[in-house]
Motif scaffolding. Structure first.
Motif, mmCIF file in Angstrom:
data_model
loop_
_atom_site.group_PDB
_atom_site.id
_atom_site.type_symbol
_atom_site.label_atom_id
_atom_site.label_comp_id
_atom_site.label_asym_id
_atom_site.label_seq_id
_atom_site.Cartn_x
_atom_site.Cartn_y
_atom_site.Cartn_z
ATOM 1 N N VAL A 1 -4.769 -15.503 5.767
ATOM 2 C CA VAL A 1 -4.793 -13.984 5.404
ATOM 3 C C VAL A 1 -3.728 -13.490 5.056
ATOM 4 C CG1 VAL A 1 -5.290 -11.843 6.910
ATOM 5 C CG2 VAL A 1 -6.417 -14.013 7.431
ATOM 6 N N PHE A 2 -2.443 -14.173 5.551
ATOM 7 C CA PHE A 2 -1.258 -13.600 4.992
ATOM 8 C C PHE A 2 -0.994 -13.719 3.454
ATOM 9 C CE2 PHE A 2 3.115 -12.400 4.733
ATOM 10 C CZ PHE A 2 3.905 -13.103 5.403
ATOM 11 N N GLY A 3 -1.587 -14.832 2.937
ATOM 12 C CA GLY A 3 -1.616 -15.211 1.603
ATOM 13 C C GLY A 3 -2.687 -14.171 0.836
ATOM 14 N N THR A 4 -3.586 -14.015 1.566
ATOM 15 C CA THR A 4 -4.575 -13.141 1.000
ATOM 16 C C THR A 4 -4.243 -11.720 0.976
ATOM 17 O OG1 THR A 4 -6.540 -14.476 2.089
ATOM 18 C CG2 THR A 4 -6.894 -12.461 1.230
ATOM 19 N N MET A 5 -3.751 -11.217 1.700
ATOM 20 C CA MET A 5 -3.324 -9.850 1.738
ATOM 21 C C MET A 5 -2.040 -9.546 0.857
ATOM 22 S SD MET A 5 -5.569 -8.617 3.394
ATOM 23 C CE MET A 5 -7.085 -9.330 3.864
ATOM 24 N N SER A 6 -1.318 -10.343 0.596
ATOM 25 C CA SER A 6 -0.187 -10.444 -0.321
ATOM 26 C C SER A 6 -0.948 -10.215 -1.714
ATOM 27 C CB SER A 6 0.547 -11.634 -0.242
ATOM 28 O OG SER A 6 1.066 -11.977 1.092
ATOM 29 N N LEU A 7 -1.886 -11.061 -2.036
ATOM 30 C CA LEU A 7 -2.739 -10.885 -3.177
ATOM 31 C C LEU A 7 -3.138 -9.377 -3.213
ATOM 32 C CD1 LEU A 7 -4.475 -14.403 -3.561
ATOM 33 C CD2 LEU A 7 -2.786 -13.451 -5.091
ATOM 34 N N VAL A 8 -3.824 -8.869 -2.253
ATOM 35 C CA VAL A 8 -4.663 -7.869 -2.162
ATOM 36 C C VAL A 8 -3.621 -6.576 -2.741
ATOM 37 C CG1 VAL A 8 -5.755 -5.985 -0.774
ATOM 38 C CG2 VAL A 8 -6.500 -8.427 -0.743
ATOM 39 N N ILE A 9 -2.530 -6.621 -1.757
ATOM 40 C CA ILE A 9 -1.622 -5.480 -2.340
ATOM 41 C C ILE A 9 -1.033 -5.471 -3.647
ATOM 42 C CG2 ILE A 9 -1.025 -5.113 -0.058
ATOM 43 C CD1 ILE A 9 1.851 -6.248 -0.774
ATOM 44 N N LEU A 10 -1.006 -6.546 -4.329
ATOM 45 C CA LEU A 10 -0.339 -6.649 -5.525
ATOM 46 C C LEU A 10 -1.232 -6.472 -6.686
ATOM 47 C CD1 LEU A 10 2.384 -9.209 -4.762
ATOM 48 C CD2 LEU A 10 2.572 -6.820 -5.376
ATOM 49 N N ALA A 11 -2.579 -7.059 -6.475
ATOM 50 C CA ALA A 11 -3.723 -7.097 -7.502
ATOM 51 C C ALA A 11 -4.335 -5.544 -7.538
ATOM 52 C CB ALA A 11 -4.699 -8.199 -7.213
ATOM 53 N N ASN B 1 -7.589 -7.607 -20.648
ATOM 54 C CA ASN B 1 -6.293 -8.075 -20.090
ATOM 55 C C ASN B 1 -6.016 -7.621 -18.822
ATOM 56 O OD1 ASN B 1 -3.682 -9.542 -20.216
ATOM 57 N ND2 ASN B 1 -2.833 -7.327 -20.299
ATOM 58 N N LEU B 2 -6.026 -6.468 -18.557
ATOM 59 C CA LEU B 2 -5.672 -5.618 -17.380
ATOM 60 C C LEU B 2 -6.785 -6.133 -16.142
ATOM 61 C CD1 LEU B 2 -4.703 -2.050 -18.137
ATOM 62 C CD2 LEU B 2 -3.254 -3.922 -16.985
ATOM 63 N N ILE B 3 -8.085 -5.911 -16.547
ATOM 64 C CA ILE B 3 -9.023 -6.245 -15.453
ATOM 65 C C ILE B 3 -9.093 -7.538 -14.796
ATOM 66 C CG2 ILE B 3 -11.079 -6.935 -16.757
ATOM 67 C CD1 ILE B 3 -11.142 -3.811 -14.647
ATOM 68 N N TRP B 4 -8.788 -8.682 -15.659
ATOM 69 C CA TRP B 4 -8.496 -10.027 -15.423
ATOM 70 C C TRP B 4 -7.171 -10.201 -14.552
ATOM 71 C CZ3 TRP B 4 -12.424 -12.569 -13.874
ATOM 72 C CH2 TRP B 4 -13.712 -12.408 -14.502
ATOM 73 N N SER B 5 -6.239 -9.425 -15.154
ATOM 74 C CA SER B 5 -5.166 -9.706 -14.298
ATOM 75 C C SER B 5 -5.283 -9.109 -12.860
ATOM 76 C CB SER B 5 -3.905 -8.537 -14.822
ATOM 77 O OG SER B 5 -3.821 -8.651 -15.849
ATOM 78 N N TRP B 6 -6.267 -8.247 -12.620
ATOM 79 C CA TRP B 6 -6.855 -8.006 -11.287
ATOM 80 C C TRP B 6 -7.869 -9.311 -10.836
ATOM 81 C CZ3 TRP B 6 -11.840 -6.988 -10.253
ATOM 82 C CH2 TRP B 6 -12.308 -6.992 -9.082
ATOM 83 N N GLY B 7 -8.499 -9.411 -11.858
ATOM 84 C CA GLY B 7 -9.978 -10.043 -11.448
ATOM 85 C C GLY B 7 -9.670 -11.807 -10.702
ATOM 86 N N HIS B 8 -8.583 -12.274 -11.588
ATOM 87 C CA HIS B 8 -8.251 -13.530 -11.182
ATOM 88 C C HIS B 8 -7.665 -13.803 -9.810
ATOM 89 C CE1 HIS B 8 -8.700 -17.724 -11.467
ATOM 90 N NE2 HIS B 8 -7.496 -17.700 -10.559
ATOM 91 N N PRO B 9 -6.673 -12.873 -9.342
ATOM 92 C CA PRO B 9 -6.367 -12.624 -8.051
ATOM 93 C C PRO B 9 -7.445 -12.675 -7.200
ATOM 94 C CG PRO B 9 -4.793 -11.968 -9.386
ATOM 95 C CD PRO B 9 -5.736 -12.102 -10.249
ATOM 96 N N GLU B 10 -8.292 -11.629 -7.673
ATOM 97 C CA GLU B 10 -9.619 -11.195 -6.637
ATOM 98 C C GLU B 10 -10.508 -12.444 -6.254
ATOM 99 O OE1 GLU B 10 -10.779 -8.868 -5.039
ATOM 100 O OE2 GLU B 10 -12.940 -9.234 -5.023
#
Lengths: 128, 200, 655
Positions: free
Chosen positions: C233-243, C278-287
């Motif tokens: 969850v720690f890793g996941t939430m780090s992804l959430v706040i940045l993506a 480009n932008l939507i996948w910068s989010w989409g992959h971390p998602e």
């Protein structure tokens, strides 16, 4: 929240800096801003040089404000603030630099505009 | 349990709730950084797409921007001093310094609105080109953030004026100051990347 | 200027299929309202659920919404599969092309944003505070607000079925198709705002859980003593706040293009639609890593407990999580290899994509090593897990294939791709979430689910998935493109599509068994009560509470000294309840979170239909509600030590 022990951590005052710190930060920031301004309007540099100088000055001002106004890395602030900040900077750099790299690459492979085509053909000897 | 909303007489104490809230706000600021980074990325990619319209050097006025910048920078300074006064329980100084901060901030926003209005009036609105779209959005988003900060500042000042410096007010001033400094840092980059590089 | 913006009677459904769907939804809502009224449960609903700030209840609500939306997403699947099995040659299937496009767009959005994300936040909400020995998350009110924002996004999405239509440009709605010129209706706007509002909820949850993990761990729980689920969850939430901020920006820019005439992604005016991709996948992959990492965390917990063995390679598991977090930010271009970037760019991202398979592989091996020489209980959870191992490995290998740009040029946007990502999401995310629900169900509800139905469901899911998606891998390699609403008979594809349809039917049976499991288990709950609070002989702190735990989780906050501390204490026969009870501060129930969600929903609706006065009013409403909350000085109450003791002693203990 267990209120038997109020879990007081410290004084708020430990989180503030002295006025001195803010004055130094303020002065440095003004200096850096004016430097960037003067170099720009004097038009003594161009192209990559001015970009590099401006970015350099901006980064220094970033550091100045981070240290003097935000007190980043200071004893009063939790180490976690610094870690998360650095992690964010890393990701932001990847995002911005990566996007620039990708988009420049893509754009360079787009079909030239009519104007560019004519320019190119003229340079090859046509007379359009 | 200490009533968090009565005027505190001695130096304010910083407990675990404050720590958690300030830290949470810090993380929110990090997310806001990413938001601006995305807007910067868009600006960087699109700033040359002027589509026959004006480029930055043709519409930016360096001296105007310098004044805006110094106003915001000064307000960041006065905000810091105001916060120190809060930690030293000096209610009147707090209101004084933050009023100055507020006025400087309002000047900044007004200058920005005037600049935008002028551009729109002469036909260089956000509809003109991708460059102008990204310029208006990046700078406008920053201006919106500043405006929200000013509204928050006003509300907080009113509360402090009427209820004095309470535990929650001191914490909120801390959050506001973090927000305000953050906005000045974003402006450094707008000033540099949008205006200075545009003019150079 | 029309007072109702673009809204008019024309917005109601035109065709039979949409009308049918809308009617079913309305009937379901009316039924729900009647049922609650008939059983006189409105005040219970209000007091216990709508105004709650308790993370456990919020978690249940998330999962409830996920299941409901899963039904809708599955209905989409049935329509899609039926269309593709029948729309060959002269026949054009059961829906029009435009409608088909809306269905697959809705399917993707529902499954990812409302089912997968809902399960994710639901399970994290249920479990995280209990696992780290905390009373609640860091910001309980914000937690409730996040849920209601999620619900608001869900309502908007469902509203699009009844009033107006949904985007037909795919679950990511690329421009220029999603620009005003080619999507003049409200579909894309519905898409933008349901995602934007739900996304805001996700972002706030990311902040909330991150602060919870960093600041609210109980005494003695150093980072390297946290359970693996908590680490994930720690890793996941780090992804959430940045993506998620990237998504916020991208959606906003598209909305600006469509509404005020900017030129970010338009075909003219200097716009660059490739920047959107480009932008939507910068989010989409971390998602997608946001979705799968918690599932990995769940596997770590469950495999260890049901193999009755300590997790193998704790340290490498933690490192693998962070490797995945970091790497997930530098692979995003693999979603658009074919957009025309040069060899150097494609090669870099291709290599990074292959590398990210490595930490995942480390995890898989560690789970298998955990099982090795364990005393394995082959219950439903373990069968789902084994199905995951088998399917995820195959699907993952397909992914590594496509990581090679040259191969991807053949397979991009084919059914091979569709099969790949469904394999990852179904066997990874969905199976993981199923396991999570079954594993933690007794903790939250106080009784166990009957396992046999779960086992049948697991087998049916695995078999059904192979039958439904195996043909798609083959079809993709044969050249079948994704999102086809019709294809010529000479391709010879129809038999494979029919097989895929059979697979969906088998999966439907699996889902039926899952519902049977829920209903029958509920009916027979008194036979399966979890008396001890520790039905699985668990290892982590949540199992030290009663089932269900008291609303304050722990009467006395625990103190740990080891990894899997609860397990260690059990082995040594220690009883930790020796301290004194103290007063506890509890956050009160409040309707403000729900009000904020409602106002946000109204805001989204008015943004979609351009009802500007309502937009401004609802925005003001949100601000007013926030101000009411922040000026409220009595958001918490004290639960006295004696009350705590009273509640605690009512609970049945047997360690």
């Amino acid at each position: 929240m267990d209120i038997e022990t109020p879990q007081i951590i410290s004084d708020w005052r430990e989180h503030a800096a002295e006025v001195k710190v803010y004055i130094v930060g303020f002065a440095l920031s003004i200096l850096l801003t004016l430097t960037a301004f003067v170099i720009t309007i004097a038009h003594i540099l161009s192209g990559w040089e001015i970009v590099a100088v401006l970015i350099f000055l901006a980064l220094i001002q970033l550091f100045v404000q981070l240290i003097f106004f935000f007190h980043i890395g200071s004893k009063a602030q939790s180490k976690w603030n610094l870690y998360i900040f650095l992690f964010m900077i890393m990701i932001v750099s990847i995002l911005v630099i990566g996007s620039l790299w990708i988009m420049t690459n893509l754009n360079s492979k787009m079909m030239p505009t009519t104007k560019q085509m004519i320019q190119y053909m003229n340079s090859q000897g046509a007379a359009l | 349990m200490e009533d968090i909303d009565t005027q505190i007489q001695e130096a304010p104490k910083y407990d675990k709730t404050d720590d958690t809230i300030v830290f949470g706000f810090w993380i929110y600021l990090m997310t806001d950084c990413v938001l601006f980074a995305a807007l910067f990325a868009v600006y960087a990619v699109l700033h040359n797409n002027t589509f026959g319209g004006p480029s930055g050097s043709q519409i930016f006025s360096p001296h105007y921007v310098l004044i805006e910048t110094l106003a915001l920078l000064s307000s960041s300074f006065t905000c810091g001093i105001g916060l120190i006064s809060a930690y030293n329980m000096q209610k009147n100084r707090v209101i004084g310094w933050f009023s100055v901060t507020f006025l400087l901030g309002v000047s900044f926003v007004i200058m920005e609105i005037v600049e935008f209005a002028h551009l729109i009036n002469v036909g260089n609105s956000f509809k003109r080109s991708a460059f102008l779209s990204s310029y208006f959005t990046l700078v406008g988003t920053h201006g919106l953030h500043v405006t929200v900060g000013l509204i928050g500042m006003l509300i907080l000042m009113i509360r402090i004026y009427t209820k004095g410096l309470t535990k929650s007010s001191v914490r909120r001033l801390t959050l506001l100051s973090l927000f305000w400094h953050f906005l000045d840092i974003i402006w450094i980059f707008i000033f540099t990347i949008v205006y200075m590089m545009g003019i150079a | 200027m029309n007072i109702l913006g673009k809204l008019s009677i024309n917005a109601l459904p035109h065709d039979m299929v949409t009308l049918g769907g809308a009617m079913m939804m309305i009937v379901a809502i009316i039924f729900g309202i009647f049922y609650v009224t008939y059983t006189k449960r409105w005040s219970w609903l209000w007091k216990e659920w709508i105004t709650t700030t308790d993370h456990k209840k919020i978690g249940v609500m998330y999962i409830f919404v996920s299941i409901i939306m899963g039904i809708r997403g599955f209905a989409d699947v049935v329509l899609l599969r039926t269309q593709q099995a029948t729309s060959v040659g002269a026949s054009h299937g059961i829906v029009s092309a435009n409608h088909f496009q809306q269905i697959f767009s809705a399917h993707g959005v529902i499954m990812i944003f409302f089912v997968a994300m809902g399960f994710l936040f639901g399970i994290v909400n249920l479990v995280l505070p209990l696992q780290i020995g905390s009373r609640d998350v860091a910001f309980p009110f914000l937690n409730a607000t996040s849920f209601w924002l999620f619900a608001a996004g869900m309502v908007l999405m469902n509203a699009s079925l009844i009033i107006g239509n949904f985007t037909y440009a795919g679950w990511l709605s690329y421009p220029p198709l999603s620009e005003l010129k080619y999507s003049p209706g409200v579909g894309v706007d519905y898409w933008i705002w349901s995602l934007q509002i739900a996304g805001l909820g996700s972002l706030f949850s990311g902040i909330n859980f991150l602060v919870t993990i960093i600041k609210l761990r109980c005494k003695g729980m150093a980072l390297m003593k946290m359970p693996l689920f908590t680490w994930s969850v720690f890793g996941t939430m780090s992804l959430v706040i940045l993506a998620f901020p990237i998504l916020t920006v991208t959606l906003a820019l598209l909305y600006l293009d469509r509404t005020i005439g900017t030129h970010f992604f338009t075909a003219s005016g200097g716009g660059n639609m490739m920047m959107y991709v480009n932008l939507i996948w910068s989010w989409g992959h971390p998602e997608v890593y946001i979705l799968v990492l918690p599932a990995f965390g769940i596997f770590s917990e469950v495999v260890s407990v049901f193999s009755r063995k300590r997790l193998f390679g704790y340290r490498s598991m933690v490192l693998a999580i962070w490797a995945i977090v970091f790497l997930s930010f530098i692979v995003w271009l693999h979603h658009f290899f074919t957009m025309g970037a040069g060899v150097d760019v494609n090669a870099f991202f291709g290599m990074m994509t292959m590398i990210i398979a490595v930490p995942t592989g480390v995890k898989i091996f560690n789970w298998l090593f955990t099982m090795f020489r364990g005393r394995i209980k082959f219950n439903a959870s373990m069968i789902f897990f084994l199905g995951f191992i088998f399917l995820f490995t195959l699907g993952g290998v397909a992914g590594v294939m496509m990581a090679v740009p040259a191969i991807d040029y053949q397979l991009h946007n084919s059914l091979f791709l569709v099969a790949h990502f469904h394999t990852m999401i179904v066997s990874g995310v969905l199976f993981g979430d199923f396991i999570g629900v079954m594993y933690w169900f007794p903790k939250i509800f106080g009784f166990k689910l009957i396992d046999v139905y779960g086992r049948v469901a697991a087998y049916l899911w695995i078999i059904g998935f192979v039958v439904a998606f195996g043909p798609l891998y083959i079809l993709g390699l044969m050249g079948a493109t994704r999102r086809l609403d019709h294809y010529p008979a000479y391709t010879g594809w129809q038999p494979l599509f029919i097989v895929a349809g059979v697979g969906v039917f088998i999966i439907a049976l699996a889902v039926l068994f899952q519902f049977i499991q829920l209903i029958v288990s509920y009916r027979k709950r008194n036979d399966n009560i979890d008396i001890t609070g520790d039905p699985w002989d668990g290892r982590t702190l949540e199992w030290s509470t009663s089932s269900p735990p008291p609303f304050f989780n722990f009467a006395i906050l625990p103190e740990v000294s080891n990894r899997d501390d609860f397990w260690e204490k059990k082995q040594r026969g220690l009883n930790s309840n020796n301290k004194e009870y103290t007063d506890i501060e509890i956050v009160k129930n409040t309707p403000i979170a729900m009000y904020i969600g409602s106002a946000a929903c109204l805001f989204g609706f008015s943004a979609v239909w351009h009802i500007w006065w309502l937009l401004i009013l609802s925005l003001i409403a949100v601000i007013v509600f926030i101000m009411i909350r922040t000026t409220d000085e009595e958001t918490e109450y004290i639960l006295t030590a004696s009350k705590v003791a009273e509640i605690d002693k009512k609970v049945q203990w047997k360690i």
